[in-house]
Design a protein around this motif. Structure first.
Motif, short mmCIF file in Angstrom:
data_model
loop_
_atom_site.label_atom_id
_atom_site.label_comp_id
_atom_site.label_asym_id
_atom_site.label_seq_id
_atom_site.Cartn_x
_atom_site.Cartn_y
_atom_site.Cartn_z
N ILE A 263 132.27 3.24 -86.07
CA ILE A 263 133.50 4.00 -85.78
C ILE A 263 134.70 3.20 -86.27
N LEU A 264 134.71 1.92 -85.91
CA LEU A 264 135.79 1.03 -86.34
C LEU A 264 135.81 0.92 -87.87
N ASN A 265 134.63 0.78 -88.44
CA ASN A 265 134.48 0.68 -89.89
C ASN A 265 135.06 1.92 -90.58
N GLY A 266 134.76 3.09 -90.01
CA GLY A 266 135.25 4.34 -90.57
C GLY A 266 136.77 4.42 -90.51
N ILE A 267 137.34 3.99 -89.39
CA ILE A 267 138.81 4.03 -89.23
C ILE A 267 139.48 3.13 -90.28
N VAL A 268 138.93 1.93 -90.45
CA VAL A 268 139.50 0.99 -91.43
C VAL A 268 139.39 1.57 -92.84
N THR A 269 138.22 2.16 -93.16
CA THR A 269 138.01 2.69 -94.52
C THR A 269 138.99 3.84 -94.81
N ALA B 185 125.45 5.21 -92.29
CA ALA B 185 125.01 4.05 -91.50
C ALA B 185 124.47 4.49 -90.14
N VAL B 186 125.16 5.44 -89.51
CA VAL B 186 124.76 5.87 -88.17
C VAL B 186 123.43 6.65 -88.21
N CYS B 187 123.31 7.51 -89.20
CA CYS B 187 122.09 8.31 -89.33
C CYS B 187 120.86 7.42 -89.52
N ILE C 62 145.86 9.80 -84.81
CA ILE C 62 144.98 10.50 -83.85
C ILE C 62 143.89 11.29 -84.61
N VAL C 63 144.30 11.92 -85.71
CA VAL C 63 143.33 12.68 -86.52
C VAL C 63 142.23 11.75 -87.03
N ILE C 64 142.64 10.58 -87.52
CA ILE C 64 141.65 9.63 -88.08
C ILE C 64 140.66 9.20 -87.00
N VAL C 65 141.19 8.85 -85.83
CA VAL C 65 140.32 8.38 -84.74
C VAL C 65 139.37 9.50 -84.29
N VAL C 66 139.94 10.70 -84.10
CA VAL C 66 139.10 11.83 -83.64
C VAL C 66 138.03 12.15 -84.69
N THR C 67 138.43 12.15 -85.97
CA THR C 67 137.47 12.49 -87.03
C THR C 67 136.33 11.47 -87.08
N THR C 68 136.67 10.20 -86.95
CA THR C 68 135.59 9.18 -87.04
C THR C 68 134.65 9.30 -85.84
N PHE C 69 135.22 9.55 -84.67
CA PHE C 69 134.36 9.73 -83.49
C PHE C 69 133.46 10.96 -83.66
N ALA C 70 134.09 12.06 -84.09
CA ALA C 70 133.33 13.32 -84.23
C ALA C 70 132.25 13.19 -85.30
N MET C 71 132.60 12.55 -86.41
CA MET C 71 131.61 12.40 -87.49
C MET C 71 130.49 11.44 -87.08
N THR C 72 130.83 10.44 -86.25
CA THR C 72 129.78 9.54 -85.75
C THR C 72 128.83 10.32 -84.85
#
Lengths: 270, 259
Positions: free
Chosen positions: A118-124, A82-84, A150-160
């Protein structure tokens, strides 16, 4: 204007862009369709690879390894795909030129556009872990949930951030859809999602370690097995570094491609 | 030539021309099946050749399905985005024949996907691909292709009702990969999901392809062939019936180009 604190303009652009992107998304996507996507994507992706591995090696399959890896990787649908496609979608809608013509800082503008994902990724990912535990019997008794969160939040931010970097290419290319699709799925093969990165050919491994998801899957598995946040901090720091690096490279690329697209008159080409 | 057939052929040709004008779009359709096959081959690297063949053939089928599904999902979606859907519906030809032509075109291009995946598996991963009976394998392949194409027509009717066709397309890709037993036997799946698997033509089609590849041409092969053929007819019948209903509904509600 003189009373504004430094950065207030960027925050305003970020909030405005995020609000607009959220409203735009749900103006065409029904909430129930969004929910269906969030509930089905992790389930079927996880099921596919777990059953495949069980078929290939019934006695030695590590279901938890595959289930946790896929629970994390499924965030790529929002964080990468989605971001790309953000720039390409503006191009299709005919709104890229007015957007680029604004004097607004590009960084908060596109970060705001990506924020819902980012929010969408965390929920998924959270839904993915729910399936991993309830349907695929991943033992989460010893899990450090604070560390995992924390891992989930960091991963979604980093992947975004990684997705934004890929999206910047879409500014110059006809579409970012092709590159978005490639990086959406390639993580399944090279990011330690279904098997460790170490079993890959040596020449691929540096590419694996340049993608934040590789660190995300490693850190998530450690958190599930009970490692606390201090224990996974080194891996998380590497993930943060690759995420920030992606954002920085993406921003430089975006500005360069903007100049190039303006000069060649290819901003609207699609 | 009968008008319906003429519509089908024209639509097929137009769809092919659109594709070859910008062939890079084959990448999004083929990338998921290719990566899944690559992951499967990593899982199967220490397993005997016949099991690896199981995965490689499944990857080929997934390649066909990926292209057919995206073709069906976007057959009308692109018209909606480009503002040409009303004109397409206003022609005297029935919409279902136009969609059938596009869906068949996607399925044929899907065959190219399948061949590409098989070639990469054989040459890139040194997977063994010995087909014991090429003629019957080809028969099973063509029938599977027809079944996938008719399934595309069936799904397209519902895509006409929604502006979220792309979301539905993404949502339907993985469930079919899992339920059809493309890369593992459906016996591994929970028992309650088996009726859904059996209702899918591709489930029987891929099994027939495997029988032909292994040279096991007993009653099982012919039952699979019969079921995949029957399922194609049933999907087409339901698809034509649904298109009639959906066409009337979108005309009556004036929701055709709502997006």
């Amino acid at each position: 204007m003189t009373n504004q604190f430094p950065g207030s303009q960027s925050i305003r652009i970020f909030v405005s862009s995020a609000t607009f992107a959220f409203k735009a998304l749900f103006s065409w996507l029904r909430p129930e369709m969004w929910l269906m996507q969030v509930l089905t994507l992790p389930l079927f992706q996880m099921a596919f690879f777990v059953y495949l591995a069980r078929f290939a090696a019934p006695t030695t399959t590590n279901v938890a390894f595959i289930a946790v890896g896929n629970a994390m990787q499924v965030a790529s649908f929002s964080s990468i795909f989605a971001v790309c496609n953000l720039t390409s979608e503006e191009k299709w809608q005919g709104t890229l030129v007015p957007l680029i013509a604004t004097p607004a800082n590009r960084f908060p503008l596109f970060l705001g556009r990506a924020s819902f994902q980012i929010l969408n990724g965390i929920v998924t990912i959270a839904v993915g872990f729910l399936y991993a535990n309830t349907l695929f019997q991943v033992d989460m008794v010893r899990t450090d949930f604070v560390a995992l969160a924390i891992v989930i939040v960091v991963t979604t931010f980093a992947m975004t951030g990684f997705g934004l970097m890929l999206g910047s290419v879409g500014l110059f290319m006809r579409t970012a859809m092709i590159i978005a699709n490639i990086f959406l799925f390639i993580g399944l093969l090279i990011c330690g999602v279904n098997f460790p990165v170490t079993v890959l050919p040596v020449w691929i491994q540096p590419i694996s370690y340049a993608i934040p998801m590789t660190y995300g899957t490693m850190a998530a598995r450690a958190a599930v097995q009970g490692t606390d946040i201090l224990g996974i901090a080194p891996v998380l720091l590497q993930e943060i570094a690759t995420g920030l690096g992606s954002i920085l490279i993406g921003y430089v690329l975006f500005l360069s491609f903007e100049v190039l697209a303006r000069r060649r008159g290819t901003l609207e080409e699609y | 030539m009968k008008p319906q057939l003429q519509t089908f052929v024209s639509s097929f040709r137009m769809s092919q021309l659109h594709f070859f004008a910008d062939p890079q779009w084959i990448i999004p359709n083929v990338i998921a099946p290719f990566i899944f096959t690559a992951v499967a081959l990593m899982f199967f690297q220490n397993v005997s050749g016949s099991l690896a063949l199981y995965a490689v053939l499944g990857g080929g089928m997934m390649g066909m399905w990926g292209n057919t599904l995206y073709g069906a999902g976007f057959a009308l979606g692109f018209d909606r985005w480009n503002g040409t859907l009303e004109y397409v519906l206003a022609t005297p030809s029935r919409l279902v024949w136009i969609v059938a032509g596009r869906s068949a075109s996607s399925a044929v291009l899907g065959l190219v996907n399948a061949i590409a995946i098989l070639c990469i598996a054989v040459f890139g991963y040194r997977a063994e691909l010995g087909i014991a009976n090429p003629v019957l394998f080809l028969l099973a392949l063509v029938l599977t292709l027809a079944s996938l194409s008719s399934l595309g027509v069936l799904f397209s009717s519902s895509f006409l009702l929604t502006r979220s066709a792309s979301v539905m397309t993404n949502g339907l890709e993985m469930p079919i990969y899992v339920a059809s037993g493309s890369m593992f036997p459906i016996a591994l799946l929970p028992f309650w999901s088996h009726p859904f698997s059996w209702s899918l033509g591709p489930t029987w089609g891929i099994e027939a392809m495997r029988y032909a590849a292994y040279g096991e041409l007993g009653l099982g092969f012919w039952i699979d062939v019969l079921v995949v053929f029957a399922s194609t007819i049933i999907y087409l019948a339901i698809g034509f019936w649904l298109f009639g209903i959906v066409e009337r509904k979108v005309r009556r509600d004036a929701t055709l180009v709502e997006y």
